[in-house]
Design an enzyme around this catalytic site. Structure first.
Site, PDB file in Angstrom:
ATOM      1  N   ASP A  74       0.828  -1.202   0.000  1.00 44.62           N
ATOM      2  CA  ASP A  74       0.000   0.000   0.000  1.00 44.62           C
ATOM      3  C   ASP A  74       0.866   1.258   0.000  1.00 44.62           C
ATOM      4  O   ASP A  74       2.049   1.216   0.371  1.00 44.62           O
ATOM      5  CB  ASP A  74      -0.965   0.014   1.203  1.00 44.62           C
ATOM      6  CG  ASP A  74      -0.298  -0.374   2.518  1.00 44.62           C
ATOM      7  OD1 ASP A  74       0.940  -0.246   2.627  1.00 44.62           O
ATOM      8  OD2 ASP A  74      -1.009  -0.782   3.435  1.00 44.62           O
ATOM      9  N   ASN A 143      -8.646  -1.411  12.810  1.00 43.72           N
ATOM     10  CA  ASN A 143     -10.051  -1.547  12.396  1.00 43.72           C
ATOM     11  C   ASN A 143     -10.269  -2.784  11.522  1.00 43.72           C
ATOM     12  O   ASN A 143     -11.274  -2.885  10.827  1.00 43.72           O
ATOM     13  CB  ASN A 143     -10.507  -0.281  11.659  1.00 43.72           C
ATOM     14  CG  ASN A 143      -9.713  -0.043  10.380  1.00 43.72           C
ATOM     15  OD1 ASN A 143      -8.786  -0.786  10.064  1.00 43.72           O
ATOM     16  ND2 ASN A 143     -10.077   0.983   9.639  1.00 43.72           N
ATOM     17  N   HIS A 145      -8.275  -3.742   8.992  1.00 45.99           N
ATOM     18  CA  HIS A 145      -7.784  -3.673   7.616  1.00 45.99           C
ATOM     19  C   HIS A 145      -6.545  -4.551   7.428  1.00 45.99           C
ATOM     20  O   HIS A 145      -5.809  -4.855   8.352  1.00 45.99           O
ATOM     21  CB  HIS A 145      -7.542  -2.224   7.147  1.00 45.99           C
ATOM     22  CG  HIS A 145      -6.405  -1.485   7.771  1.00 45.99           C
ATOM     23  ND1 HIS A 145      -6.512  -0.179   8.200  1.00 45.99           N
ATOM     24  CD2 HIS A 145      -5.121  -1.829   8.025  1.00 45.99           C
ATOM     25  CE1 HIS A 145      -5.353   0.223   8.674  1.00 45.99           C
ATOM     26  NE2 HIS A 145      -4.490  -0.768   8.583  1.00 45.99           N
ATOM     27  N   GLU A 150      -9.763  -1.212   3.762  1.00 51.25           N
ATOM     28  CA  GLU A 150     -10.523  -0.716   4.903  1.00 51.25           C
ATOM     29  C   GLU A 150     -11.853  -1.460   5.021  1.00 51.25           C
ATOM     30  O   GLU A 150     -12.273  -2.147   4.086  1.00 51.25           O
ATOM     31  CB  GLU A 150     -10.782   0.786   4.700  1.00 51.25           C
ATOM     32  CG  GLU A 150      -9.515   1.645   4.700  1.00 51.25           C
ATOM     33  CD  GLU A 150      -9.009   1.968   6.098  1.00 51.25           C
ATOM     34  OE1 GLU A 150      -8.985   1.063   6.960  1.00 51.25           O
ATOM     35  OE2 GLU A 150      -8.616   3.123   6.320  1.00 51.25           O
TER      36      GLU A 150
HETATM   37  C1  GLP Z   1      -1.026  -0.004   8.634  1.00 51.88           C
HETATM   38  C2  GLP Z   1      -0.777  -0.639   7.273  1.00 51.88           C
HETATM   39  C3  GLP Z   1      -0.936  -2.121   7.336  1.00 51.88           C
HETATM   40  C4  GLP Z   1      -0.445  -2.577   8.702  1.00 51.88           C
HETATM   41  C5  GLP Z   1      -1.443  -2.156   9.738  1.00 51.88           C
HETATM   42  C6  GLP Z   1      -1.064  -2.475  11.166  1.00 51.88           C
HETATM   43  O1  GLP Z   1      -1.628   1.197   8.547  1.00 51.88           O
HETATM   44  N1  GLP Z   1      -1.561  -0.100   6.201  1.00 51.88           N
HETATM   45  O2  GLP Z   1      -0.235  -2.744   6.265  1.00 51.88           O
HETATM   46  O3  GLP Z   1      -0.316  -3.966   8.722  1.00 51.88           O
HETATM   47  O4  GLP Z   1      -1.784  -0.806   9.546  1.00 51.88           O
HETATM   48  O5  GLP Z   1      -0.113  -1.600  11.656  1.00 51.88           O
HETATM   49  P1  GLP Z   1       0.668  -1.808  13.025  1.00 51.88           P
HETATM   50  O6  GLP Z   1       1.507  -3.018  12.842  1.00 51.88           O
HETATM   51  O7  GLP Z   1       1.494  -0.588  13.212  1.00 51.88           O
HETATM   52  O8  GLP Z   1      -0.366  -2.000  14.088  1.00 51.88           O
END
Ligand code: GLP
Length: 271
Positions: A74, A143, A145, A150
């Site tokens: 992403d 959330n 995702h 999303e």
């Molecule tokens: C981010 C990314 C995801 C990631 C997720 C969890 O915003 N878009 O690819 O896996 O949210 O993030 P974290 O590991 O910091 O909780």
């Protein structure tokens, strides 16, 4: 609740270090058996330890990712790799350079293209042209995702532009020090794109994710929690978690329903 017909794997580890090591083992094994594997890695805080472990292994010469290809999961629309808030830059400088993935083997999301729809379709074609993803390592958003799929994302969704939720934008702003603007739109590989990967790892650590992990694995699959769609991958999916993240799962309740747990740190669990 996990239905009997679901045959994805769940591996619970004592702590985040052990879970990260297990995820690094999956990457190492994949790259040893397929040196030119096509990989997808998540950004975020969850995989940092796994990346450190992989970097140490690469430095020792235990693994060689120089023939691997990485497809970005992403990126924010309109953001270039020179921008301070670029996920691609974060991944490239913070991770890929350290684990030995070559720059010319990194596929970046076409977030500055004039025609974003056509460019996203080309990105899909590039993944397919190489034979698809061999391994996708994913994190779980607060959330639900995955990548930036999303809530509302269908199981069939492909690489596309998506509006970020306020929750995701505020989560993202925590990744950088200082005031770094987080755009409203991102481009993300789709859930359908990810479901076609030959192997998928969902890595989740920490108690803050416990409730979302429970919803992901035990509620009926739905677009409300896009990560739940990963269960459709069946045995190609391995969910690697620490005990804190697993703390709300029914498998942790000795009186709860019986579910198979594979892997983990070898501690006896009589489910
Ligand atoms: C981010 C990314 C995801 C990631 C997720 C969890 O915003 N878009 O690819 O896996 O949210 O993030 P974290 O590991 O910091 O909780």
């Amino acid at each position: 609740m996990v239905t009997g017909s679901e045959n994805w794997n769940l591996a619970i580890f004592r702590d985040s270090h052990a879970a990260s090591e297990a995820a690094a083992d999956v990457v190492s094994t994949a790259i040893q058996s397929t040196p030119d594997a096509a990989l997808a890695f998540p950004t975020g805080s969850t995989p940092l330890r796994m990346f450190d472990i992989l970097a140490a292994r690469a430095a020792r010469g235990d693994i060689d990712l120089s023939s691997a290809t990485v497809f970005c999961l992403d990126e924010y629309v309109g953001v270039t790799v020179e921008d301070p808030n670029s996920l691609t830059r974060w991944l490239k400088e913070g991770v890929l350079d350290r684990i030995g993935v070559k720059s010319d083997r990194l596929h970046t999301l076409p977030v500055t293209a004039e025609d974003l729809v056509a460019a996203a379709a080309e990105y899909e074609s590039a993944i397919a042209a190489g034979g698809g993803l061999d391994l996708a390592i994913l994190g779980l958003g607060p959330n639900g995702h995955i990548g930036y799929n999303e809530p509302g994302s269908s199981a069939e969704s492909r690489t596309r532009v998506i509006a970020l939720t306020p929750e995701s934008r505020s989560q993202a702003s925590g990744y950088w020090e200082g005031a770094v603007p987080i755009p409203d739109l991102a481009m993300t590989m789709g859930v359908g794109t990810l479901l076609e990967a030959k192997q998928i790892v969902l890595l989740v650590v920490g108690e803050a994710k416990a409730n979302m992990l429970r919803r992901t694995l035990e509620d009926p699959m739905s677009a409300e929690v896009p990560a739940s769609w990963l269960r459709r991958a069946g045995s190609r999916l391995t969910v690697i978690v620490d005990e804190a993240a697993a703390s709300s799962l029914s498998v942790m309740d000795p009186d709860g329903p019986q579910h198979p747990v594979t892997g983990g740190d070898g501690r006896d669990r009589s489910f």
